[in-house]
Design a protein around this motif. Structure first.
Motif, PDB file in Angstrom:
ATOM      1  N   GLN A  72       0.810  -1.217   0.000  1.00 18.88           N
ATOM      2  CA  GLN A  72       0.000   0.000   0.000  1.00 18.88           C
ATOM      3  C   GLN A  72       0.844   1.269   0.000  1.00 18.88           C
ATOM      4  O   GLN A  72       0.334   2.346  -0.287  1.00 18.88           O
ATOM      5  CB  GLN A  72      -0.935   0.006   1.217  1.00 18.88           C
ATOM      6  CG  GLN A  72      -2.026  -1.020   1.123  1.00 18.88           C
ATOM      7  CD  GLN A  72      -2.875  -1.104   2.379  1.00 18.88           C
ATOM      8  OE1 GLN A  72      -2.498  -0.608   3.452  1.00 18.88           O
ATOM      9  NE2 GLN A  72      -4.028  -1.746   2.268  1.00 18.88           N
ATOM     10  N   SER A  73       2.123   1.144   0.291  1.00 22.61           N
ATOM     11  CA  SER A  73       2.977   2.334   0.360  1.00 22.61           C
ATOM     12  C   SER A  73       3.733   2.629  -0.938  1.00 22.61           C
ATOM     13  O   SER A  73       4.458   3.613  -1.004  1.00 22.61           O
ATOM     14  CB  SER A  73       3.976   2.195   1.515  1.00 22.61           C
ATOM     15  OG  SER A  73       4.927   1.185   1.217  1.00 22.61           O
ATOM     16  N   HIS A  74       3.556   1.797  -1.967  1.00 20.73           N
ATOM     17  CA  HIS A  74       4.229   2.062  -3.245  1.00 20.73           C
ATOM     18  C   HIS A  74       3.825   3.436  -3.778  1.00 20.73           C
ATOM     19  O   HIS A  74       2.664   3.824  -3.679  1.00 20.73           O
ATOM     20  CB  HIS A  74       3.856   1.011  -4.300  1.00 20.73           C
ATOM     21  CG  HIS A  74       4.605  -0.273  -4.177  1.00 20.73           C
ATOM     22  ND1 HIS A  74       5.941  -0.389  -4.443  1.00 20.73           N
ATOM     23  CD2 HIS A  74       4.179  -1.500  -3.791  1.00 20.73           C
ATOM     24  CE1 HIS A  74       6.312  -1.636  -4.241  1.00 20.73           C
ATOM     25  NE2 HIS A  74       5.264  -2.330  -3.834  1.00 20.73           N
ATOM     26  N   ASP A  75       4.779   4.133  -4.345  1.00 21.51           N
ATOM     27  CA  ASP A  75       4.480   5.421  -4.973  1.00 21.51           C
ATOM     28  C   ASP A  75       3.679   5.223  -6.254  1.00 21.51           C
ATOM     29  O   ASP A  75       2.845   6.047  -6.609  1.00 21.51           O
ATOM     30  CB  ASP A  75       5.784   6.179  -5.294  1.00 21.51           C
ATOM     31  CG  ASP A  75       6.492   6.660  -4.043  1.00 21.51           C
ATOM     32  OD1 ASP A  75       5.808   6.875  -3.015  1.00 21.51           O
ATOM     33  OD2 ASP A  75       7.724   6.796  -4.086  1.00 21.51           O
ATOM     34  N   ASN A  76       3.944   4.128  -6.938  1.00 20.23           N
ATOM     35  CA  ASN A  76       3.308   3.843  -8.221  1.00 20.23           C
ATOM     36  C   ASN A  76       1.945   3.180  -7.982  1.00 20.23           C
ATOM     37  O   ASN A  76       1.849   2.082  -7.442  1.00 20.23           O
ATOM     38  CB  ASN A  76       4.228   2.918  -9.035  1.00 20.23           C
ATOM     39  CG  ASN A  76       3.693   2.595 -10.398  1.00 20.23           C
ATOM     40  OD1 ASN A  76       2.489   2.595 -10.640  1.00 20.23           O
ATOM     41  ND2 ASN A  76       4.607   2.309 -11.314  1.00 20.23           N
ATOM     42  N   TRP A  77       0.886   3.870  -8.448  1.00 21.53           N
ATOM     43  CA  TRP A  77      -0.466   3.348  -8.257  1.00 21.53           C
ATOM     44  C   TRP A  77      -0.637   1.965  -8.877  1.00 21.53           C
ATOM     45  O   TRP A  77      -1.328   1.109  -8.317  1.00 21.53           O
ATOM     46  CB  TRP A  77      -1.487   4.322  -8.842  1.00 21.53           C
ATOM     47  CG  TRP A  77      -2.879   3.758  -8.804  1.00 21.53           C
ATOM     48  CD1 TRP A  77      -3.693   3.723  -7.711  1.00 21.53           C
ATOM     49  CD2 TRP A  77      -3.579   3.139  -9.863  1.00 21.53           C
ATOM     50  NE1 TRP A  77      -4.883   3.114  -8.033  1.00 21.53           N
ATOM     51  CE2 TRP A  77      -4.838   2.736  -9.364  1.00 21.53           C
ATOM     52  CE3 TRP A  77      -3.287   2.873 -11.196  1.00 21.53           C
ATOM     53  CZ2 TRP A  77      -5.786   2.105 -10.136  1.00 21.53           C
ATOM     54  CZ3 TRP A  77      -4.243   2.246 -11.974  1.00 21.53           C
ATOM     55  CH2 TRP A  77      -5.476   1.855 -11.447  1.00 21.53           C
ATOM     56  N   GLN A  78       0.000   1.689 -10.001  1.00 18.35           N
ATOM     57  CA  GLN A  78      -0.142   0.383 -10.647  1.00 18.35           C
ATOM     58  C   GLN A  78       0.403  -0.745  -9.769  1.00 18.35           C
ATOM     59  O   GLN A  78      -0.064  -1.867  -9.837  1.00 18.35           O
ATOM     60  CB  GLN A  78       0.537   0.385 -12.013  1.00 18.35           C
ATOM     61  CG  GLN A  78      -0.216   1.240 -13.010  1.00 18.35           C
ATOM     62  CD  GLN A  78       0.455   1.250 -14.370  1.00 18.35           C
ATOM     63  OE1 GLN A  78       1.686   1.240 -14.461  1.00 18.35           O
ATOM     64  NE2 GLN A  78      -0.356   1.268 -15.409  1.00 18.35           N
ATOM     65  N   LEU A  79       1.382  -0.458  -8.943  1.00 14.71           N
ATOM     66  CA  LEU A  79       1.922  -1.453  -8.020  1.00 14.71           C
ATOM     67  C   LEU A  79       1.129  -1.494  -6.699  1.00 14.71           C
ATOM     68  O   LEU A  79       1.123  -2.502  -6.015  1.00 14.71           O
ATOM     69  CB  LEU A  79       3.395  -1.154  -7.716  1.00 14.71           C
ATOM     70  CG  LEU A  79       4.342  -1.223  -8.919  1.00 14.71           C
ATOM     71  CD1 LEU A  79       5.739  -0.777  -8.505  1.00 14.71           C
ATOM     72  CD2 LEU A  79       4.361  -2.621  -9.487  1.00 14.71           C
ATOM     73  N   ARG A  80       0.469  -0.397  -6.381  1.00 16.71           N
ATOM     74  CA  ARG A  80      -0.211  -0.264  -5.105  1.00 16.71           C
ATOM     75  C   ARG A  80      -1.695  -0.639  -5.176  1.00 16.71           C
ATOM     76  O   ARG A  80      -2.290  -1.022  -4.176  1.00 16.71           O
ATOM     77  CB  ARG A  80      -0.028   1.196  -4.670  1.00 16.71           C
ATOM     78  CG  ARG A  80      -0.864   1.696  -3.613  1.00 16.71           C
ATOM     79  CD  ARG A  80      -0.547   3.163  -3.278  1.00 16.71           C
ATOM     80  NE  ARG A  80      -1.334   4.062  -4.108  1.00 16.71           N
ATOM     81  CZ  ARG A  80      -0.845   5.016  -4.882  1.00 16.71           C
ATOM     82  NH1 ARG A  80       0.437   5.237  -4.946  1.00 16.71           N
ATOM     83  NH2 ARG A  80      -1.643   5.768  -5.596  1.00 16.71           N
ATOM     84  N   ARG A  81      -2.314  -0.600  -6.351  1.00 13.05           N
ATOM     85  CA  ARG A  81      -3.772  -0.674  -6.454  1.00 13.05           C
ATOM     86  C   ARG A  81      -4.383  -1.941  -5.869  1.00 13.05           C
ATOM     87  O   ARG A  81      -5.392  -1.872  -5.172  1.00 13.05           O
ATOM     88  CB  ARG A  81      -4.215  -0.485  -7.900  1.00 13.05           C
ATOM     89  CG  ARG A  81      -3.710  -1.552  -8.838  1.00 13.05           C
ATOM     90  CD  ARG A  81      -4.090  -1.237 -10.257  1.00 13.05           C
ATOM     91  NE  ARG A  81      -3.397  -2.177 -11.143  1.00 13.05           N
ATOM     92  CZ  ARG A  81      -3.499  -2.157 -12.427  1.00 13.05           C
ATOM     93  NH1 ARG A  81      -4.276  -1.257 -13.013  1.00 13.05           N
ATOM     94  NH2 ARG A  81      -2.852  -3.023 -13.156  1.00 13.05           N
ATOM     95  N   ALA A  82      -3.843  -3.103  -6.135  1.00 17.86           N
ATOM     96  CA  ALA A  82      -4.440  -4.342  -5.617  1.00 17.86           C
ATOM     97  C   ALA A  82      -4.319  -4.428  -4.094  1.00 17.86           C
ATOM     98  O   ALA A  82      -5.205  -4.982  -3.429  1.00 17.86           O
ATOM     99  CB  ALA A  82      -3.795  -5.552  -6.262  1.00 17.86           C
ATOM    100  N   TRP A  83      -3.248  -3.879  -3.549  1.00 17.87           N
ATOM    101  CA  TRP A  83      -3.045  -3.939  -2.098  1.00 17.87           C
ATOM    102  C   TRP A  83      -4.093  -3.128  -1.341  1.00 17.87           C
ATOM    103  O   TRP A  83      -4.367  -3.396  -0.173  1.00 17.87           O
ATOM    104  CB  TRP A  83      -1.646  -3.447  -1.747  1.00 17.87           C
ATOM    105  CG  TRP A  83      -0.582  -4.368  -2.226  1.00 17.87           C
ATOM    106  CD1 TRP A  83       0.223  -4.186  -3.311  1.00 17.87           C
ATOM    107  CD2 TRP A  83      -0.212  -5.628  -1.664  1.00 17.87           C
ATOM    108  NE1 TRP A  83       1.079  -5.245  -3.448  1.00 17.87           N
ATOM    109  CE2 TRP A  83       0.826  -6.152  -2.447  1.00 17.87           C
ATOM    110  CE3 TRP A  83      -0.661  -6.345  -0.573  1.00 17.87           C
ATOM    111  CZ2 TRP A  83       1.426  -7.361  -2.174  1.00 17.87           C
ATOM    112  CZ3 TRP A  83      -0.073  -7.568  -0.289  1.00 17.87           C
ATOM    113  CH2 TRP A  83       0.959  -8.065  -1.094  1.00 17.87           C
TER     114      TRP A  83
END
Length: 155
Positions: A72-83
């Motif tokens: 959830q802390s990824h800056d990139n929404w594509q990496l963070r969205r599923a979390w």
């Protein structure tokens, strides 16, 4: 951090006492008493296994919470969205099954993942009323629990 090592030591002391008691009954030719103590050892093993399992499951849950927070802390929404679907502060981890929680912190095809699912199935049998008719080597299983714990994804 769990108390697996403390649990292992306590189990070994009690199991040693039961072993000595069983051997004394065996030497005295008290077969019924020997068999009663042997069954007590089986039940004792299962009780300690479930206690130790709870510690491992708590470690897995905590690693899962950490993985969700990192995702959830990824800056990139594509990496963070599923979390964002999961709430790491939810007591039940957003309803994730044990298998799903485990898969978030251990590679699904790994030896550790498969072995943990085997442990989980034994735990379920015991905890839901199907007592085993054989001994569990709790000391050895706790050593495996420690190896699983060390394998959990932490970064």
């Amino acid at each position: 951090m769990s108390d697996l090592r403390t649990i292992a030591g306590s189990y070994e002391r009690i199991d040693g006492f039961l072993k000595d008691l069983r051997e004394r009954h065996d030497e005295a030719g008290e077969d019924d008493e020997r068999d009663r103590v042997a069954r007590e050892q089986e039940l004792n093993d299962q009780a300690w296994f479930v206690l130790a399992w709870g510690q491992l499951e708590a470690d897995i849950d905590e690693a899962c919470r950490d993985a969700i927070r990192r995702g959830q802390s990824h800056d990139n929404w594509q990496l963070r969205r599923a979390w964002s679907l999961y709430n790491p502060d939810d007591r039940r981890l957003s309803g994730l099954s044990f298998e799903s929680r485990l898969t978030l912190v251990l590679e699904r095809n790994s030896v550790e993942w498969r072995r943990t699912m085997q442990f989980y199935n034994v735990r379920n049998r015991i905890a839901h009323g199907t007592l085993l008719s054989e001994r569990i080597d709790v000391s050895a299983e706790i050593q495996e629990f420690l190896r699983v714990r060390e394998s959990l994804a932490r970064n």
